[in-house]
Design an enzyme around this catalytic site. Structure first.
Site, short mmCIF file in Angstrom:
data_model
loop_
_atom_site.label_atom_id
_atom_site.label_comp_id
_atom_site.label_asym_id
_atom_site.label_seq_id
_atom_site.Cartn_x
_atom_site.Cartn_y
_atom_site.Cartn_z
N ARG A 142 -41.80 51.31 29.99
CA ARG A 142 -40.53 50.82 29.46
C ARG A 142 -40.34 51.16 27.97
O ARG A 142 -41.30 51.35 27.24
CB ARG A 142 -40.38 49.31 29.68
N CYS A 146 -35.56 58.56 24.90
CA CYS A 146 -35.02 59.10 23.64
C CYS A 146 -33.51 58.82 23.62
O CYS A 146 -32.79 59.22 24.53
CB CYS A 146 -35.30 60.59 23.58
N ASN A 188 -32.47 46.25 26.27
CA ASN A 188 -33.33 45.11 25.98
C ASN A 188 -34.12 45.36 24.70
O ASN A 188 -34.77 46.40 24.56
CB ASN A 188 -34.32 44.88 27.13
N GLU A 189 -34.03 44.41 23.79
CA GLU A 189 -34.79 44.46 22.54
C GLU A 189 -34.85 45.88 21.95
O GLU A 189 -35.93 46.47 21.80
CB GLU A 189 -36.20 43.91 22.75
N CYS A 217 -37.98 59.02 17.03
CA CYS A 217 -38.35 60.04 18.00
C CYS A 217 -38.38 61.36 17.24
O CYS A 217 -37.54 61.61 16.37
CB CYS A 217 -37.34 60.08 19.14
N CYS A 241 -38.36 64.54 18.55
CA CYS A 241 -38.03 65.74 19.35
C CYS A 241 -37.04 66.61 18.58
O CYS A 241 -36.44 66.17 17.59
CB CYS A 241 -37.48 65.33 20.71
N CYS A 267 -33.60 65.08 18.15
CA CYS A 267 -33.53 64.02 17.13
C CYS A 267 -33.62 64.60 15.72
O CYS A 267 -32.94 64.11 14.80
CB CYS A 267 -34.62 62.97 17.37
N GLU A 316 -33.97 34.73 25.09
CA GLU A 316 -35.31 34.49 25.64
C GLU A 316 -35.93 33.39 24.79
O GLU A 316 -36.07 33.55 23.57
CB GLU A 316 -36.17 35.74 25.56
N TRP A 344 -49.74 41.50 25.72
CA TRP A 344 -49.91 42.53 24.69
C TRP A 344 -51.14 42.20 23.85
O TRP A 344 -51.79 43.06 23.30
CB TRP A 344 -48.68 42.63 23.79
C1 GAL Z 1 -39.67 40.09 25.05
C2 GAL Z 1 -39.07 41.05 26.04
C3 GAL Z 1 -39.27 40.56 27.45
C4 GAL Z 1 -40.72 40.24 27.65
C5 GAL Z 1 -41.12 39.19 26.65
C6 GAL Z 1 -42.55 38.75 26.80
O1 GAL Z 1 -39.91 40.64 23.82
O2 GAL Z 1 -37.69 41.20 25.83
O3 GAL Z 1 -38.88 41.56 28.34
O4 GAL Z 1 -41.46 41.39 27.54
O5 GAL Z 1 -40.95 39.71 25.38
O6 GAL Z 1 -43.45 39.72 26.47
#
Ligand code: GAL
Length: 645
Positions: A103, A107, A141-142, A148, A150, A153, A300, A309
């Protein structure tokens, strides 16, 4: 106030959809966000669209009166697209395509990706644009201002520079490229900052423009999506969800063409042991409200322990799920959508916990969420209210970029002083706006202007006018250092602000992780860190002095009468008590009423409208607190919010 959840129908067996929607309805969920990662389910192979499942789930929510925010799924293009067009994936700093992952790595300028992105957005918005259950759209999303590298770009970057400067000579002049034989003689010599070359050796003027370009480039991508959505879904609101990421775009420009700001809010689940650490998300929430200077959404919201992560964090303590949501409300969020309904059982994020655990058995966090939904049902009086502030803190993405490009001293980061002033004013019961330096200053009494490193002449003129007309301006170290091109200004610091401050910097000392003793004029001691501007007060009055090092006795903080107003200059970075004292002093001078003696971490804000004022008192810590407010004793549980009319 509306409470919602982020839901991923594509992660769950169909047999769960109806029970999930039923439980949402019973719990009091009013809105769901869906679709942002589901492109491969909408178009499993090129040109074969399979929206039937989305029709079904939207219908399930519609039947239960739950509104839907639909997202464009462009954050994760399907793998068939990358297979057919390998160029659609970003090129890294090493000049090579990054590995095709899962995800966020498309580009923004790749023509093939854009063709398919436009098509899926067009199909989706044509199909659901008029669906009464779909109340808003989230773009991607975010989004980040990705770099980039390339060929396309690089071409776009050169085009951006041509539009800005017209000629190579103008760029050379703007950047001061005569240093180290850096003068360009052709456009082809302009290359992005590749990874292997030490970035510290690159020209900071060039680096600032590269960051500005990356932000503009992302914004162009937002505009492309917005146009398609508006064409097919007139009357629906459009947003994108942001957070404080590594490559932050200019938030103000990002949202110019959008209807409201939405923010992904993940406050800490572990309260830091160091009492000096600023951890309150009140700051982030106010920054989000300030982007459009209007109420916003949380798209969120923290629902469980964070993981994936990094190793898993602690679980939210009792009170946090409800308290942090209400804290967002207290700072101007009208809708709070929790991430996520249930923890995933597969994929990389299976330990980023939702409201429900893998077992699907409602537990402690879910019960607290239920309680939050019940409280939200009682808060109709808040609808239509807003936050009105006497105080604004200026934030600028140019400053953000420049301090990242050239860290000034060990431990110094741009946000810190903004956060410390924010905490100081909130702890005195004041609403605080955090605004763009281009925004109007007309409605404020106090402007806090930390580290105005990059100079925008129009802002400088407006700050002078604001002070001259009776306003209070609080400037800090590292202000007036650079011109608009990130080159140093050849004057004594704080250069363009010197006449306002009535003091100048004789010399500075970047002390990094060292400390310096400070003494207020009344003898109270304090500790300074990171930076010392050794001040010479001309017309200004010194109010804090250095009490150690070779500049012992020299002013560290001054206050100057400038025409009808007052200008503070804070030459060092202090403990929180420095900011608390300055905030109180400024409020007193401005004749703005405030609360005195609130315990640390108690945040008091006010929403007003419809002829009433609603006060929010939040105990943002893990201890019970007792204190007096307006003659009554207040007792607060950890993370408790009291809402008073
Ligand atoms: C946000 C993202 C979500 C999910 C969440 C938890 O930053 O928009 O899709 O990944 O973190 O990691």
């Amino acid at each position: 106030m509306r409470i919602g959840v982020d839901y991923y129908p594509e992660h769950w067996d169909r047999s769960l959809w109806i029970p999930d929607a039923n439980l949402m309805k019973k719990t009091g969920v009013k809105v769901v966000r869906i679709g942002e990662f589901a492109w491969s389910r909408m178009e499993p192979e090129e040109g074969r669209f399979t929206f039937e499942w989305l029709d079904e789930i939207i219908e399930i929510f519609a039947e239960r009166g739950i509104d839907v925010v639909l997202c464009t799924p462009t954050s994760c293009p399907p793998l068939w697209l990358y297979e057919a067009f390998p160029e659609a994936v970003q090129t890294g700093r090493d000049g090579r395509k990054i590995a095709t992952g899962i995800r966020g790595h498309r580009c923004y300028n790749n023509r093939d990706f854009l063709r398919y992105a436009r098509r899926i957005i067009d199909r989706m918005t044509a199909r659901y644009g008029q669906n009464p259950a779909v109340i808003a759209w989230q773009i991607d999303n975010e989004l980040e201002a990705n770099f980039c590298f390339c060929e396309t770009c690089i071409g776009e970057f050169r085009k951006w520079l041509k539009e800005k400067y017209g000629t190579i000579d103008a760029i050379n002049r703007a950047y001061g490229n005569n240093v180290w034989s850096g003068e360009y003689s052709s456009w082809d010599q302009i290359l992005p900052p590749y990874g292997s070359y030490p970035h510290a050796w690159l020209n900071p003027s060039f680096m600032l423009d590269f960051n500005r370009y990356a932000s503009d480039n992302m914004i162009q991508y937002v505009k492309m999506q917005t146009e398609i959505i508006r064409k097919n879904s007139p009357g629906r609101q459009v947003t994108t969800n942001v957070w404080f990421c590594e490559n932050m775009p200019d938030f103000y420009r990002t949202f110019e063409g959008l209807d409201f700001v939405s923010y992904d809010n993940y406050p800490t689940t572990k309260i830091p042991a160091d009492p000096e650490e600023c951890y309150s998300h009140g700051f982030h929430l106010d920054l989000m409200r300030g982007i459009k200077q209007q109420n916003f959404w949380i798209m969120e919201e923290l629902s469980g322990g964070k993981g994936c992560w990094a190793p898993m964090s602690e679980m939210p303590q009792p009170g946090m799920i409800k308290g942090y949501s209400l804290q967002a409300l207290a700072h101007g969020a009208d809708t709070v959508v929790h991430f996520r309904w249930r923890s995933a059982v597969s994929g990389a994020e299976m330990f980023w916990h939702g409201l429900l655990d893998h077992s699907n058995v409602p537990g402690r966090r879910f019960l607290e969420f239920e309680d939050l939904c019940a409280t939200a049902e009682t808060l109709d009086a808040i609808d239509g209210t807003e936050i009105i502030s006497d105080i604004a803190i200026l934030y600028s993405s140019d400053n953000e970029y420049s301090f990242k490009i050239q860290p000034q001293t060990r431990g110094m980061y741009y946000m810190e002083q903004l956060q410390r002033f924010h905490q100081a004013f909130t702890n005195h019961g004041k609403n605080v706006d955090i605004i763009d330096h281009h925004a109007s200053f007309a409605s404020y009494r106090i402007l806090v202007v930390p580290q105005m490193y990059i100079t925008d002449p129009d802002t400088v003129a407006r700050l002078h006018r604001f002070a001259a007309e009776g306003g209070i301006v609080i400037l800090t170290n590292r202000s007036g250092v650079k011109d608009e091109n990130n080159k140093c200004i050849m004057e004594q610091l704080p250069t363009v602000y010197r006449d306002m401050t009535g003091a100048y910097v004789e010399e500075y000392n970047p002390i990094g992780d060292g400390t310096v003793s400070l003494k207020f004029a009344d003898g109270e001691a304090c500790t300074g860190r990171q930076w010392c501007d050794i001040l010479c007060a001309q017309t200004a009055e010194p109010v804090v002095f250095y009490d150690s090092r070779f500049y012992q006795g020299k002013p560290a903080v001054t206050v100057n009468a400038y025409e009808k107003g007052t200008v503070y200059y804070v030459g060092t970075v202090g403990e929180q008590k420095l900011y608390n004292r300055l905030a109180k002093d400024a409020l007193t001078r401005a004749n703005v009423p405030f609360l005195d003696g609130l315990p640390a971490h108690v945040e008091v804000t006010t929403r007003s409208g419809n002829g009433r004022e609603i006060q929010f008192i939040f105990n943002n810590c893990e201890q019970e607190q007792r204190f007096e407010l307006d003659g009554t004793e207040i007792v607060m549980e950890p993370f408790e919010m009291k809402i008073r009319n």
